[in-house]
Design a protein around this motif. Structure first.
Motif, PDB file in Angstrom:
ATOM      1  N   ASP A  43       0.810  -1.130   0.071  1.00 28.65           N
ATOM      2  CA  ASP A  43       0.073  -0.121   0.072  1.00 28.65           C
ATOM      3  C   ASP A  43       0.716   1.177   0.067  1.00 28.65           C
ATOM      4  O   ASP A  43       0.716   2.085  -1.038  1.00 28.65           O
ATOM      5  CB  ASP A  43      -0.952   0.032   1.120  1.00 28.65           C
ATOM      6  CG  ASP A  43      -1.918  -1.122   1.290  1.00 28.65           C
ATOM      7  OD1 ASP A  43      -2.786  -1.036   0.081  1.00 28.65           O
ATOM      8  OD2 ASP A  43      -1.797  -2.154   2.107  1.00 28.65           O
ATOM      9  N   ILE A  44       1.587   1.549   0.951  1.00 28.22           N
ATOM     10  CA  ILE A  44       2.658   2.507   1.116  1.00 28.22           C
ATOM     11  C   ILE A  44       3.891   2.524   1.083  1.00 28.22           C
ATOM     12  O   ILE A  44       4.385   1.154   1.788  1.00 28.22           O
ATOM     13  CB  ILE A  44       2.064   3.269   2.373  1.00 28.22           C
ATOM     14  CG1 ILE A  44       0.742   3.661   2.426  1.00 28.22           C
ATOM     15  CG2 ILE A  44       2.993   4.482   2.595  1.00 28.22           C
ATOM     16  CD1 ILE A  44       0.231   4.303   3.870  1.00 28.22           C
ATOM     17  N   SER A  63       0.764   1.506  -4.010  1.00 28.97           N
ATOM     18  CA  SER A  63      -0.372   2.176  -4.160  1.00 28.97           C
ATOM     19  C   SER A  63      -0.002   3.825  -3.972  1.00 28.97           C
ATOM     20  O   SER A  63      -0.597   4.634  -4.811  1.00 28.97           O
ATOM     21  CB  SER A  63      -1.722   1.920  -3.129  1.00 28.97           C
ATOM     22  OG  SER A  63      -2.073   0.726  -3.507  1.00 28.97           O
ATOM     23  N   SER A  64       0.978   4.050  -3.202  1.00 21.00           N
ATOM     24  CA  SER A  64       1.425   5.085  -2.902  1.00 21.00           C
ATOM     25  C   SER A  64       2.898   5.168  -2.567  1.00 21.00           C
ATOM     26  O   SER A  64       3.216   4.369  -1.660  1.00 21.00           O
ATOM     27  CB  SER A  64       0.473   6.007  -1.865  1.00 21.00           C
ATOM     28  OG  SER A  64       1.196   7.278  -1.805  1.00 21.00           O
ATOM     29  N   VAL A  66       6.081   7.829  -1.317  1.00 20.28           N
ATOM     30  CA  VAL A  66       6.226   9.125  -0.829  1.00 20.28           C
ATOM     31  C   VAL A  66       7.643   9.331  -0.169  1.00 20.28           C
ATOM     32  O   VAL A  66       8.289   8.505   0.422  1.00 20.28           O
ATOM     33  CB  VAL A  66       5.325   9.803   0.523  1.00 20.28           C
ATOM     34  CG1 VAL A  66       3.853   9.764  -0.205  1.00 20.28           C
ATOM     35  CG2 VAL A  66       5.352   8.847   1.412  1.00 20.28           C
ATOM     36  N   ARG A  99       4.910  13.068  -3.088  1.00 24.01           N
ATOM     37  CA  ARG A  99       4.815  11.943  -3.809  1.00 24.01           C
ATOM     38  C   ARG A  99       6.050  11.698  -4.466  1.00 24.01           C
ATOM     39  O   ARG A  99       6.942  12.466  -5.040  1.00 24.01           O
ATOM     40  CB  ARG A  99       3.733  12.096  -4.955  1.00 24.01           C
ATOM     41  CG  ARG A  99       3.531  10.601  -5.711  1.00 24.01           C
ATOM     42  CD  ARG A  99       2.674  11.024  -6.880  1.00 24.01           C
ATOM     43  NE  ARG A  99       2.997  12.033  -7.754  1.00 24.01           N
ATOM     44  CZ  ARG A  99       3.646  11.812  -8.787  1.00 24.01           C
ATOM     45  NH1 ARG A  99       4.371  10.620  -9.196  1.00 24.01           N
ATOM     46  NH2 ARG A  99       3.754  12.878  -9.564  1.00 24.01           N
ATOM     47  N   TYR A 110       2.178  16.595  -0.148  1.00 25.42           N
ATOM     48  CA  TYR A 110       0.873  16.248   0.756  1.00 25.42           C
ATOM     49  C   TYR A 110       1.040  16.803   2.249  1.00 25.42           C
ATOM     50  O   TYR A 110      -0.008  17.203   2.653  1.00 25.42           O
ATOM     51  CB  TYR A 110       1.000  14.739   0.738  1.00 25.42           C
ATOM     52  CG  TYR A 110       0.587  13.949  -0.314  1.00 25.42           C
ATOM     53  CD1 TYR A 110      -0.223  14.079  -1.007  1.00 25.42           C
ATOM     54  CD2 TYR A 110       1.543  12.849  -0.794  1.00 25.42           C
ATOM     55  CE1 TYR A 110      -0.701  13.242  -2.276  1.00 25.42           C
ATOM     56  CE2 TYR A 110       1.653  12.255  -1.928  1.00 25.42           C
ATOM     57  CZ  TYR A 110       0.484  12.455  -2.746  1.00 25.42           C
ATOM     58  OH  TYR A 110       0.269  11.492  -3.751  1.00 25.42           O
ATOM     59  N   TYR A 145      -4.463   8.281   5.341  1.00 25.44           N
ATOM     60  CA  TYR A 145      -4.438   7.698   3.949  1.00 25.44           C
ATOM     61  C   TYR A 145      -5.937   6.948   4.060  1.00 25.44           C
ATOM     62  O   TYR A 145      -6.396   6.260   4.905  1.00 25.44           O
ATOM     63  CB  TYR A 145      -3.514   6.824   4.171  1.00 25.44           C
ATOM     64  CG  TYR A 145      -3.299   5.857   2.706  1.00 25.44           C
ATOM     65  CD1 TYR A 145      -2.511   6.404   1.792  1.00 25.44           C
ATOM     66  CD2 TYR A 145      -3.693   4.687   2.713  1.00 25.44           C
ATOM     67  CE1 TYR A 145      -2.372   5.717   0.379  1.00 25.44           C
ATOM     68  CE2 TYR A 145      -3.707   3.909   1.526  1.00 25.44           C
ATOM     69  CZ  TYR A 145      -2.730   4.377   0.695  1.00 25.44           C
ATOM     70  OH  TYR A 145      -2.744   3.641  -0.659  1.00 25.44           O
ATOM     71  N   PRO A 146      -6.428   6.704   2.789  1.00 30.09           N
ATOM     72  CA  PRO A 146      -5.976   7.221   1.407  1.00 30.09           C
ATOM     73  C   PRO A 146      -6.599   8.602   0.946  1.00 30.09           C
ATOM     74  O   PRO A 146      -6.191   9.060   0.042  1.00 30.09           O
ATOM     75  CB  PRO A 146      -6.730   6.071   0.612  1.00 30.09           C
ATOM     76  CG  PRO A 146      -7.787   5.816   1.164  1.00 30.09           C
ATOM     77  CD  PRO A 146      -7.481   5.796   2.658  1.00 30.09           C
ATOM     78  N   LEU A 149      -4.400  11.412  -0.471  1.00 29.10           N
ATOM     79  CA  LEU A 149      -3.823  11.325  -1.857  1.00 29.10           C
ATOM     80  C   LEU A 149      -4.678  12.252  -2.834  1.00 29.10           C
ATOM     81  O   LEU A 149      -3.923  12.826  -3.767  1.00 29.10           O
ATOM     82  CB  LEU A 149      -4.109  10.005  -2.563  1.00 29.10           C
ATOM     83  CG  LEU A 149      -3.143   8.837  -1.691  1.00 29.10           C
ATOM     84  CD1 LEU A 149      -3.550   7.511  -2.255  1.00 29.10           C
ATOM     85  CD2 LEU A 149      -1.787   9.125  -1.750  1.00 29.10           C
TER      86      LEU A 149
END
Length: 217
Positions: A43-44, A63-64, A66, A99, A110, A145-146, A149
């Protein structure tokens, strides 16, 4: 969630990350690696104090993904932003979570915050404040999260870069006073890249520590 943390094996920040990761592991599936080819997706992905650009094929497994960087992006992209800003005489150091993108330090922002210094802190104290604020931003990202985003803001304004520091950047100028070079002492690592000067064909190393710290040892 499946959360991965990528940091340089040799980075000072690992001592602080290890404690945070223990806390995270009670709520999430955590993977902490020091090579990008060891990433397994999820996920992260947090990229923290990693010294190479992470390839797109690894970023896309998450998914992300950073990064945390200590400058008012897009100003101050690049290397060692805390050290360069302290040498500029700054005590308020911006810190940004953004990101991960192909172009270094260029992704949507973010979260923003700042590291507050008083001007007397030496490298270990500076790093502690930097690490605590880095982890704080990462926690906020996880908590938001999420939904967070959708709140990314493109970087705008003048783009500037800091170059990579080398051991030569710890050179002292013996024609200047200690007061004039105190900030250089503050960011010098006594073991890895100590302050030094050359005189009459010899090299001399100067190390700095606080008297109060010595009393507590």
């Amino acid at each position: 969630m499946k959360i991965s943390i990528l940091s340089q094996k040799e980075s000072w920040i690992n001592d602080y990350l290890s404690r945070w990761i223990l806390d995270l592991s009670g709520e999430h599936e955590i993977s902490w690696v020091h090579r990008q080819d060891a990433l397994k997706g999820g996920d992260i992905l947090f990229i923290l104090s990693f010294w190479s650009i992470v390839a797109r094929r690894y970023i896309e497994q998450f998914s992300s993904a950073v990064v945390v960087h200590e400058s008012d992006l897009p100003k101050g992209r690049g290397w060692s932003p805390v050290s360069w800003q302290i040498l500029e005489g700054k005590n308020i150091i911006p810190i940004t979570l953004f990101r991960a993108a192909e172009k270094v330090d260029s992704g949507e922002i973010y979260l923003r915050d700042q590291i507050e210094l008083e001007g007397h802190e030496l490298i270990d104290e500076i790093r502690k404040k930097q690490a605590m604020k880095t982890i704080e931003l990462c926690k906020k990202f996880i908590e938001s999260y999420p939904d967070i985003l959708e709140k990314g803001i493109p970087q705008k304004g003048e783009v500037t870069y800091y170059r990579k520091r080398t051991p030569e950047d710890s050179r002292l100028d013996i024609s200047k006073t200690l007061h004039e070079q105190f900030n250089l002492f503050r960011i010098a690592d006594n073991e890895k890249y100590p302050a030094f000067f050359d005189y009459k064909g010899q090299r001399y190393i100067l190390k700095i520590s606080k008297f109060s710290s010595m009393k507590n040892d």
